[in-house]
Design an enzyme around this catalytic site. Sequence first.
Site, PDB file in Angstrom:
ATOM      1  N   SER A 173       0.957  -1.794  -0.654  1.00  0.00           N
ATOM      2  CA  SER A 173       0.100  -0.184  -0.145  1.00  0.00           C
ATOM      3  C   SER A 173       0.633   1.493   0.022  1.00  0.00           C
ATOM      4  O   SER A 173       1.868   1.095   0.046  1.00  0.00           O
ATOM      5  CB  SER A 173      -1.078   0.173   1.410  1.00  0.00           C
ATOM      6  OG  SER A 173       0.098   0.009   2.493  1.00  0.00           O
TER       7      SER A 173
ATOM      8  N   SER B 103      11.713  10.403   7.021  1.00  0.00           N
ATOM      9  CA  SER B 103      10.584  11.072   7.628  1.00  0.00           C
ATOM     10  C   SER B 103      10.917  12.731   7.420  1.00  0.00           C
ATOM     11  O   SER B 103      12.233  12.359   8.108  1.00  0.00           O
ATOM     12  CB  SER B 103       9.717  11.015   7.947  1.00  0.00           C
ATOM     13  OG  SER B 103       8.505  11.914   8.936  1.00  0.00           O
TER      14      SER B 103
ATOM     15  N   TYR C 269       7.449   8.219  16.760  1.00  0.00           N
ATOM     16  CA  TYR C 269       7.548   8.388  15.135  1.00  0.00           C
ATOM     17  C   TYR C 269       9.184   9.226  14.869  1.00  0.00           C
ATOM     18  O   TYR C 269      10.283   8.341  14.284  1.00  0.00           O
ATOM     19  CB  TYR C 269       6.667   8.900  14.658  1.00  0.00           C
ATOM     20  CG  TYR C 269       7.162   9.055  12.610  1.00  0.00           C
ATOM     21  CD1 TYR C 269       6.785   7.487  12.339  1.00  0.00           C
ATOM     22  CD2 TYR C 269       6.947   9.533  12.129  1.00  0.00           C
ATOM     23  CE1 TYR C 269       6.708   7.581  11.192  1.00  0.00           C
ATOM     24  CE2 TYR C 269       7.010   9.819  11.000  1.00  0.00           C
ATOM     25  CZ  TYR C 269       6.775   8.392  10.724  1.00  0.00           C
ATOM     26  OH  TYR C 269       7.286   8.911   8.584  1.00  0.00           O
TER      27      TYR C 269
ATOM     28  N   LYS D 145      12.468   7.677  13.148  1.00  0.00           N
ATOM     29  CA  LYS D 145      13.317   8.052  11.831  1.00  0.00           C
ATOM     30  C   LYS D 145      14.873   9.132  12.013  1.00  0.00           C
ATOM     31  O   LYS D 145      15.183   8.822  11.206  1.00  0.00           O
ATOM     32  CB  LYS D 145      12.169   9.529  11.416  1.00  0.00           C
ATOM     33  CG  LYS D 145      10.947   8.585  10.829  1.00  0.00           C
ATOM     34  CD  LYS D 145      11.210   7.432  10.075  1.00  0.00           C
ATOM     35  CE  LYS D 145       9.659   6.780   9.561  1.00  0.00           C
ATOM     36  NZ  LYS D 145      10.641   5.452   7.963  1.00  0.00           N
TER      37      LYS D 145
ATOM     38  N   THR E 199      -1.219   8.374   2.593  1.00  0.00           N
ATOM     39  CA  THR E 199      -1.082   7.128   2.898  1.00  0.00           C
ATOM     40  C   THR E 199      -1.816   6.111   3.890  1.00  0.00           C
ATOM     41  O   THR E 199      -3.229   7.615   4.133  1.00  0.00           O
ATOM     42  CB  THR E 199       0.028   6.456   2.910  1.00  0.00           C
ATOM     43  OG1 THR E 199       0.903   6.889   4.322  1.00  0.00           O
ATOM     44  CG2 THR E 199       1.138   7.273   1.748  1.00  0.00           C
TER      45      THR E 199
END
Length: 266
Positions: free
Chosen positions: A17, A143, A156, A160, A191
């Site tokens: 995906s 990111s 997160y 990253k 997304t």
Amino acid sequence: MVRDLRGLRILITGASSGIGHSLAKQAVAGGARVLLTSRSGDKLDDLVHALAMPSSTVVAVPADVTSERDRRLLLDAATDRLGGLDVLVNNAGIGSFGHFADSSEEVLRQVMEVNFFAPAEMIRLLIPLIRNGRQPAIVNVSSMCGRRGMPAWTEYSASKYALCGLTESLRAELVRFGIDVLLVLPGLTKTGLGQHLLRNEGRMKIDFNGGMAPEKVANGILSALRYNRSEMVLGGEARWMLRFNRFLPRLLDRLIANKVRRLYAS
């Protein structure tokens, strides 16, 4: 150096995906031979069916990249089905949205496992295979949060940032093997990340539908690969934020802190 995608053997994680799905389509259209993986076997099967062309090689292996056993299955598939590997794209990722004080060790560890430890161990395992590839490269999809930590995206951002540090270290280490190590830093992308968050408790409104199309990010990743860009920031918002952070970091700190104060004033 310009890489020709034709015939290039590429392993893409998180391929069922979002960015990975678009990347698989564009890589195959460019003539690459691809090994696709994600935890969603049904979605992978649908993607392979959609990509099936007489001249294409598309191999799908359902796998959990946090599992050592599954990572070895991918190594075996690359060796047996593709005859080796030229490029690894570490794209699989997971997120959590909510303040750190209200979160848990379990959430932190799960985010770190998927976003940092899994790509790190994929790289370690595949180095002997990739070093024998044609114009070998490793592409880590991080990111903008890997260069500027954001509130409520604590786990997160940490994961990253770690991936960015790993990438920079390996870039120098793997020169001896002739392996290029590239870093891609997308901004907000449309997304399924927003629908699959481990937590979704932050107060700041995140408009995922207003993010970049995954096709645009996939195109940027392949551009970085073709032209051997060591680091590429994708999206106007990300470029603006990271430029602001570079030249006026203290002002950006104050602006973000004031916004958080307003959100929690009630």
